[in-house]
Enzyme design. Structure first.
Site, PDB file in Angstrom:
ATOM      1  N   LYS A  22       0.816  -1.271  -0.105  1.00  0.00           N
ATOM      2  CA  LYS A  22       0.075   0.187  -0.007  1.00  0.00           C
ATOM      3  C   LYS A  22       0.754   1.313   0.142  1.00  0.00           C
ATOM      4  CE  LYS A  22      -1.737   1.666   4.012  1.00  0.00           C
ATOM      5  NZ  LYS A  22      -1.864   3.240   4.134  1.00  0.00           N
ATOM      6  N   ASN A  23       1.850   1.147   0.983  1.00  0.00           N
ATOM      7  CA  ASN A  23       2.752   2.547   1.064  1.00  0.00           C
ATOM      8  C   ASN A  23       3.598   2.680  -0.160  1.00  0.00           C
ATOM      9  OD1 ASN A  23       1.392   3.073   3.435  1.00  0.00           O
ATOM     10  ND2 ASN A  23       3.065   2.132   4.584  1.00  0.00           N
ATOM     11  N   CYS A 116      -5.332   8.095   9.928  1.00  0.00           N
ATOM     12  CA  CYS A 116      -5.354   7.751  11.447  1.00  0.00           C
ATOM     13  C   CYS A 116      -4.794   8.702  12.451  1.00  0.00           C
ATOM     14  CB  CYS A 116      -4.424   6.678  11.516  1.00  0.00           C
ATOM     15  SG  CYS A 116      -4.783   4.923  10.509  1.00  0.00           S
ATOM     16  N   ARG A 121       1.301  14.804  12.404  1.00  0.00           N
ATOM     17  CA  ARG A 121       2.068  14.401  11.078  1.00  0.00           C
ATOM     18  C   ARG A 121       2.019  15.596  10.388  1.00  0.00           C
ATOM     19  NH1 ARG A 121       0.195   8.492   9.538  1.00  0.00           N
ATOM     20  NH2 ARG A 121      -1.840   9.318  10.035  1.00  0.00           N
ATOM     21  N   ASP A 306       5.133   0.841  11.995  1.00  0.00           N
ATOM     22  CA  ASP A 306       3.886   0.064  11.638  1.00  0.00           C
ATOM     23  C   ASP A 306       4.057  -1.234  11.926  1.00  0.00           C
ATOM     24  OD1 ASP A 306       2.949   2.438  10.284  1.00  0.00           O
ATOM     25  OD2 ASP A 306       3.337   1.841   8.504  1.00  0.00           O
ATOM     26  N   ARG A 398      -8.313  -0.151   5.404  1.00  0.00           N
ATOM     27  CA  ARG A 398      -7.358   0.806   4.576  1.00  0.00           C
ATOM     28  C   ARG A 398      -6.132   0.013   4.325  1.00  0.00           C
ATOM     29  NH1 ARG A 398      -5.739   4.829   7.688  1.00  0.00           N
ATOM     30  NH2 ARG A 398      -4.703   5.482   5.781  1.00  0.00           N
TER      31      ARG A 398
END
Length: 421
Positions: A22-23, A116, A121, A306, A398
């Site tokens: 995903k990232n 999230c 951030r 993560d 997600r």
């Protein structure tokens, strides 16, 4: 709103193909704004964040066909390079359109990001870098308004105060069409940054040094569309590695690159878990209780934030005391009260969590608070006595592709319940 029910006690056994990252996929999809023509991206995970990115690109007038694991983007000039709050609030990574828009169109209006609730951030490093490249930026009612007075960004030497991943990615994209040479120092070194660089270079860009803390980009006049397969998701792989270990299972994870999760593998081996490289993947064999291991999250190549929640769960099953310290995000222990409700012995002091195990976890109704916390609670249900119900798993969707189907195929007693509050 969906929930997930898990009944503990079944070991995970079998083979699992790791989904695309995903990232890595999100910045790569946004990078398609840099070039007209048909881009084809393969091994794209079927996730809510991918669909949100597709909606954002469509909003700007770009054609997007999503048929996971393939996404086709039909790049074309757009008239209104803006990213509205209604879309950006769903996913912080939406800010990754800022660099490509600045580079290609010399203007952008992008909402400040959401995502999230794991801590502040800010995108100040993104904006600082773009200003160094000649952009004029103002903040107006929650939006970033960017204009390049002379129409084209120019190369610059940019030192990032922190090695921000999305900041590095945004500035890399911006620099590909800038006039001259850009040098990013203290750049993020994550595998996803390297993957974006590979894609940009296939588009005709000149990016060198990705994977180190200094990245150099020589600007080009124009880029071309690309066909590319996304790397496997190291965080998804790590999550299932923990699942295999805590259940006393034996799982082969296919497609993952060992170098991308080397530090996690080292920590799991310290805990007494068998982690072996095999042709095409990594095999994990676990047998609780484990040895206690201390972990401190750090930017890559350190231990990934993560994986902090999942490793914390692993340490609740260790025989002795361990300490988990979170240095990346200041609000990333929201899973702790839920694990405590299940019987975990955890004491949080500032940015460190002190664990005493092994804990005998019991099933309970627990609340998912963010993406990785959600995963840790589902994993907890795999080893808890009785039934665990994880509420509000939209966070989970997600970042994990059909987690209940993948765990179920490995032997877990798990189901998704639709429409519960």
């Amino acid at each position: 709103m969906d929930n997930i029910k898990v009944r503990g006690g079944a070991p995970l056994r079998g083979t699992l193909k790791v989904s695309g990252a995903k990232n890595a996929a999100l910045p790569i999809l946004c990078s398609a704004l840099l070039a007209d023509g048909e881009h084809v991206f393969r091994n794209v995970p079927d996730l809510r964040d991918i669909e949100t990115t597709a909606q954002l690109l469509r909003h700007m007038g770009v054609g997007v066909d999503v048929d996971a694991p393939i996404v086709k983007i039909h790049g074309r000039p757009i008239e209104e390079p803006d990213a509205p709050y209604e879309l950006v609030k769903q996913m912080r990574a939406s800010v990754l359109v800022l660099g490509p828009l600045a580079a290609r169109y010399g203007k952008a209006r992008v909402s400040l990001p959401g995502g999230c609730a794991i801590g502040a951030r800010p995108i100040d490093q993104h904006l600082k870098g773009l200003e160094a490249m000649g952009a004029t930026i103002s903040l107006d009612h929650g939006y970033v308004d960017l204009v390049v007075p002379y129409g084209r960004l120019r190369g610059a030497d940019i030192h990032l105060d922190i090695p921000t991943v999305t900041g590095t990615e945004n500035l890399m994209c911006a620099a590909t069409l800038a006039k001259g040479r850009t040098r990013l120092s203290n750049a993020a070194r994550e595998p996803e940054v390297e993957e974006l660089a590979r894609v940009l270079n296939k588009m005709g860009a000149s990016v060198e040094g990705a994977g180190t803390d200094v990245i150099t980009i020589e600007g080009r006049e124009v880029l071309q569309p690309v066909d590319h397969a996304i790397i496997a998701d190291r965080i998804e792989a790590g999550t299932y590695m923990v699942g295999a270990a805590i259940t006393g299972g034996d799982v082969l994870l296919e497609g993952i690159t060992f170098d991308h999760i080397e530090v996690l593998c080292a920590k799991m081996r310290q805990a007494g878990i068998t982690v072996e490289r095999e042709a095409g993947g990594i095999r994990v064999v676990g047998k609780p209780p484990f040895k206690p291991v201390d972990v401190t999250t750090e930017p890559h190549p350190g231990f990934p934030t993560d994986m902090q929640a999942q490793f914390m769960l692993l340490m609740t099953l260790a025989a002795g005391g361990s300490v988990i310290t979170e240095t990346i995000f200041e609000n990333r222990f929201m899973h702790v009260p839920e694990l405590q409700r299940m019987g975990a012995r955890i004491d949080v002091r500032g940015r460190s969590a002190f664990l005493q195990g092994p804990s005998k976890l019991q099933g309970a109704r627990v609340m998912a608070t963010d993406l990785r916390a959600s995963a840790s609670l589902v994993l907890a249900g795999l080893v808890a006595r009785g039934e665990t119900e994880v509420l509000r798993v939209y966070h989970l969707d997600r970042g994990y592709e059909r987690i209940e189907a993948k765990l179920g195929a490995l032997g877990a007693d798990i189901e998704r319940v639709h429409g519960n509050a």
